[in-house]
Design an enzyme around this catalytic site. Structure first.
Site, PDB file in Angstrom:
ATOM      1  N   ARG A  55     -11.376  18.425  18.701  1.00 46.97           N
ATOM      2  CA  ARG A  55     -11.693  18.558  19.923  1.00 46.97           C
ATOM      3  C   ARG A  55     -10.544  19.063  20.857  1.00 46.97           C
ATOM      4  O   ARG A  55      -9.464  18.721  20.834  1.00 46.97           O
ATOM      5  CB  ARG A  55     -12.182  17.316  20.539  1.00 46.97           C
ATOM      6  CG  ARG A  55     -12.430  17.405  22.048  1.00 46.97           C
ATOM      7  CD  ARG A  55     -13.178  16.451  22.782  1.00 46.97           C
ATOM      8  NE  ARG A  55     -12.712  15.279  22.881  1.00 46.97           N
ATOM      9  CZ  ARG A  55     -12.951  14.102  23.333  1.00 46.97           C
ATOM     10  NH1 ARG A  55     -14.277  13.855  23.575  1.00 46.97           N
ATOM     11  NH2 ARG A  55     -12.354  12.908  23.133  1.00 46.97           N
ATOM     12  N   ARG A 111      -6.251  15.852  23.468  1.00 53.29           N
ATOM     13  CA  ARG A 111      -6.304  14.642  24.316  1.00 53.29           C
ATOM     14  C   ARG A 111      -5.370  13.827  23.608  1.00 53.29           C
ATOM     15  O   ARG A 111      -5.596  13.511  22.448  1.00 53.29           O
ATOM     16  CB  ARG A 111      -7.889  13.712  24.601  1.00 53.29           C
ATOM     17  CG  ARG A 111      -8.158  14.391  25.634  1.00 53.29           C
ATOM     18  CD  ARG A 111      -9.820  13.895  26.048  1.00 53.29           C
ATOM     19  NE  ARG A 111      -9.807  12.340  25.581  1.00 53.29           N
ATOM     20  CZ  ARG A 111     -11.312  11.799  25.879  1.00 53.29           C
ATOM     21  NH1 ARG A 111     -12.207  12.620  26.348  1.00 53.29           N
ATOM     22  NH2 ARG A 111     -11.391  10.510  25.551  1.00 53.29           N
TER      23      ARG A 111
HETATM   24  P1  AP5 Z   1     -17.642  15.132  23.194  1.00 51.86           P
HETATM   25  O1  AP5 Z   1     -18.822  15.744  24.032  1.00 51.86           O
HETATM   26  O2  AP5 Z   1     -16.212  15.587  24.011  1.00 51.86           O
HETATM   27  O3  AP5 Z   1     -17.691  13.593  23.272  1.00 51.86           O
HETATM   28  P2  AP5 Z   1     -17.954  12.595  23.945  1.00 51.86           P
HETATM   29  O4  AP5 Z   1     -18.964  11.459  23.473  1.00 51.86           O
HETATM   30  O5  AP5 Z   1     -18.006  12.833  25.382  1.00 51.86           O
HETATM   31  O6  AP5 Z   1     -16.689  11.483  23.755  1.00 51.86           O
HETATM   32  P3  AP5 Z   1     -15.381  11.148  24.516  1.00 51.86           P
HETATM   33  O7  AP5 Z   1     -14.463  11.052  23.579  1.00 51.86           O
HETATM   34  O8  AP5 Z   1     -14.975  12.044  25.644  1.00 51.86           O
HETATM   35  O9  AP5 Z   1     -16.054   9.821  24.735  1.00 51.86           O
HETATM   36  P4  AP5 Z   1     -15.090   8.478  24.850  1.00 51.86           P
HETATM   37  O10 AP5 Z   1     -16.461   7.670  25.530  1.00 51.86           O
HETATM   38  O11 AP5 Z   1     -14.477   7.788  24.015  1.00 51.86           O
HETATM   39  O12 AP5 Z   1     -14.020   8.973  26.209  1.00 51.86           O
HETATM   40  P5  AP5 Z   1     -13.870   8.799  27.799  1.00 51.86           P
HETATM   41  O13 AP5 Z   1     -13.370   9.774  28.135  1.00 51.86           O
HETATM   42  O14 AP5 Z   1     -15.234   8.136  28.222  1.00 51.86           O
HETATM   43  O15 AP5 Z   1     -17.798  15.783  21.861  1.00 51.86           O
HETATM   44  C1  AP5 Z   1     -16.648  15.594  20.984  1.00 51.86           C
HETATM   45  C2  AP5 Z   1     -16.250  16.682  20.076  1.00 51.86           C
HETATM   46  O16 AP5 Z   1     -17.492  17.002  19.170  1.00 51.86           O
HETATM   47  C3  AP5 Z   1     -16.084  18.056  20.682  1.00 51.86           C
HETATM   48  O17 AP5 Z   1     -14.843  18.671  20.089  1.00 51.86           O
HETATM   49  C4  AP5 Z   1     -17.307  18.746  20.702  1.00 51.86           C
HETATM   50  O18 AP5 Z   1     -17.444  20.109  20.628  1.00 51.86           O
HETATM   51  C5  AP5 Z   1     -18.129  18.199  19.510  1.00 51.86           C
HETATM   52  N1  AP5 Z   1     -19.368  17.987  19.461  1.00 51.86           N
HETATM   53  C6  AP5 Z   1     -20.326  17.394  20.522  1.00 51.86           C
HETATM   54  N2  AP5 Z   1     -21.523  17.478  19.983  1.00 51.86           N
HETATM   55  C7  AP5 Z   1     -21.665  17.802  18.934  1.00 51.86           C
HETATM   56  C8  AP5 Z   1     -22.609  18.080  17.829  1.00 51.86           C
HETATM   57  N3  AP5 Z   1     -23.933  17.774  18.277  1.00 51.86           N
HETATM   58  N4  AP5 Z   1     -22.318  18.592  16.740  1.00 51.86           N
HETATM   59  C9  AP5 Z   1     -21.170  18.800  16.343  1.00 51.86           C
HETATM   60  N5  AP5 Z   1     -20.154  18.744  17.096  1.00 51.86           N
HETATM   61  C10 AP5 Z   1     -20.462  18.245  18.374  1.00 51.86           C
HETATM   62  O19 AP5 Z   1     -13.075   7.335  27.774  1.00 51.86           O
HETATM   63  C11 AP5 Z   1     -11.640   7.466  27.535  1.00 51.86           C
HETATM   64  C12 AP5 Z   1     -10.811   6.493  27.681  1.00 51.86           C
HETATM   65  O20 AP5 Z   1     -11.044   5.871  29.246  1.00 51.86           O
HETATM   66  C13 AP5 Z   1     -11.346   5.159  26.974  1.00 51.86           C
HETATM   67  O21 AP5 Z   1     -10.840   4.888  25.542  1.00 51.86           O
HETATM   68  C14 AP5 Z   1     -10.763   3.854  27.731  1.00 51.86           C
HETATM   69  O22 AP5 Z   1      -9.760   3.395  27.764  1.00 51.86           O
HETATM   70  C15 AP5 Z   1     -11.095   4.287  29.299  1.00 51.86           C
HETATM   71  N6  AP5 Z   1     -12.409   4.276  29.871  1.00 51.86           N
HETATM   72  C16 AP5 Z   1     -13.513   5.121  30.151  1.00 51.86           C
HETATM   73  N7  AP5 Z   1     -14.549   4.544  30.678  1.00 51.86           N
HETATM   74  C17 AP5 Z   1     -14.449   3.150  30.656  1.00 51.86           C
HETATM   75  C18 AP5 Z   1     -15.061   2.103  31.129  1.00 51.86           C
HETATM   76  N8  AP5 Z   1     -16.430   2.157  31.727  1.00 51.86           N
HETATM   77  N9  AP5 Z   1     -14.459   0.954  31.276  1.00 51.86           N
HETATM   78  C19 AP5 Z   1     -13.288   0.947  30.513  1.00 51.86           C
HETATM   79  N10 AP5 Z   1     -12.519   1.783  30.235  1.00 51.86           N
HETATM   80  C20 AP5 Z   1     -12.879   2.978  30.258  1.00 51.86           C
END
Ligand code: AP5
Length: 243
Positions: A149, A182
């Site tokens: 990614r 990231r």
């Molecule tokens: P992408 O669409 O970026 O995936 P995503 O599900 O959005 O993954 P994230 O890693 O952003 O989610 P996350 O929930 O861990 O992170 P967040 O930022 O919320 O796709 C991923 C890759 O796959 C891309 O390269 C894309 O091109 C590819 N792809 C997509 N769809 C595809 C398909 N169908 N087929 C093939 N390839 C595909 O959170 C980060 C951190 O913030 C957490 O770890 C935590 O520490 C904190 N945090 C965030 N929210 C909270 C909360 N509510 N409470 C507490 N801590 C929190």
């Protein structure tokens, strides 16, 4: 503008012959890398919703060095969840003030405590969830994906060097900004995030199933297939709502 787009509440008032068009309040649920952000980008275009991505909010807070960022940084670097007492107030404030005409929540709720807080807050505002879109993908696929990614520094547009590369290496097709990896996409941290998801977030599948709000999507299909399935599901829900 899409023909099946839900109307914002303000537009319903402006076009008063339409009697009952609900606001669309959506949650994207699923493990890291399942494709939540990828689908969110498309759904925003379809439905013109206020998009609230907790990860983006937290990463900006860290980059800006705010009090929230200082509290969150260590947890994020370790792949842990930021504690409920730090995140809940921030996101509920966004929902109440910025997203009054419908929202798309990505990354919240992520614990049963967060889900209960959201449920209570919406009840107080006399609003309700439309549906929870749960995108599923196995751990080994996620580890492979997240290593590839890349995101643009300007607006967070998402690419994958293996499956969805930009036209020019390291440059965003949409706004020309630099693409970066990231910090928490290192394999060791991804494995930790997956363990945290299974332990703390996956109980929300049952939580929302019990409320008949959960809809499942196969995240191993192509992004376009997942998007088509989600759109069709929302269109069906809207029809049911109008009956
Ligand atoms: P992408 O669409 O970026 O995936 P995503 O599900 O959005 O993954 P994230 O890693 O952003 O989610 P996350 O929930 O861990 O992170 P967040 O930022 O919320 O796709 C991923 C890759 O796959 C891309 O390269 C894309 O091109 C590819 N792809 C997509 N769809 C595809 C398909 N169908 N087929 C093939 N390839 C595909 O959170 C980060 C951190 O913030 C957490 O770890 C935590 O520490 C904190 N945090 C965030 N929210 C909270 C909360 N509510 N409470 C507490 N801590 C929190």
């Amino acid at each position: 503008m899409s023909g099946s787009r839900f109307l914002r509440r303000s537009e319903v008032h402006a076009n008063s012959p339409l009697p009952t068009v609900s606001e669309l309040n959506l949650i994207l649920l699923g493990p890291p890398g399942a494709g939540k952000g990828t689908q969110a980008e498309r759904l925003q275009e379809d439905f013109d919703l206020d998009y609230i991505a907790t990860g983006d909010i937290l990463r900006k807070a860290v980059a800006d060095g705010t009090e929230l960022g200082q509290k969150a940084k260590e947890y994020m670097d370790n792949g842990d969840l930021v504690p409920d007492e730090v995140i809940i107030g921030v996101i509920l404030e966004e929902v109440a003030t910025q997203a009054q005409d419908g929202f798309l929540l990505d990354g919240f709720p992520r614990s049963v405590g967060q889900a209960e807080a959201l449920e209570e807050a919406l009840a107080r505002l006399d609003r309700h969830l439309t549906t929870v879109l749960c995108i599923e993908a196995p751990d080994d696929e996620i580890i492979r994906r997240l290593s590839g990614r890349r995101q643009c520094v300007k607006a967070g547009h998402v690419y994958n060097i293996h499956t969805d590369p930009p036209k020019r290496d390291g440059v965003c097709d949409q706004d020309g900004s630099r693409l970066v990896q990231r910090d928490d996409d290192r394999e060791e941290t991804v494995r930790k995030r997956l363990a945290v998801y299974h332990r703390q977030t996956s109980p929300l599948v049952r939580f929302y199933e019990e409320r008949d709000l959960l809809r499942r999507f196969d995240g191993t299909r192509s992004p376009t297939e997942v998007h088509d399935h989600i759109r069709a599901t929302i269109a069906t829900l809207r029809l049911e709502d109008e009956l």
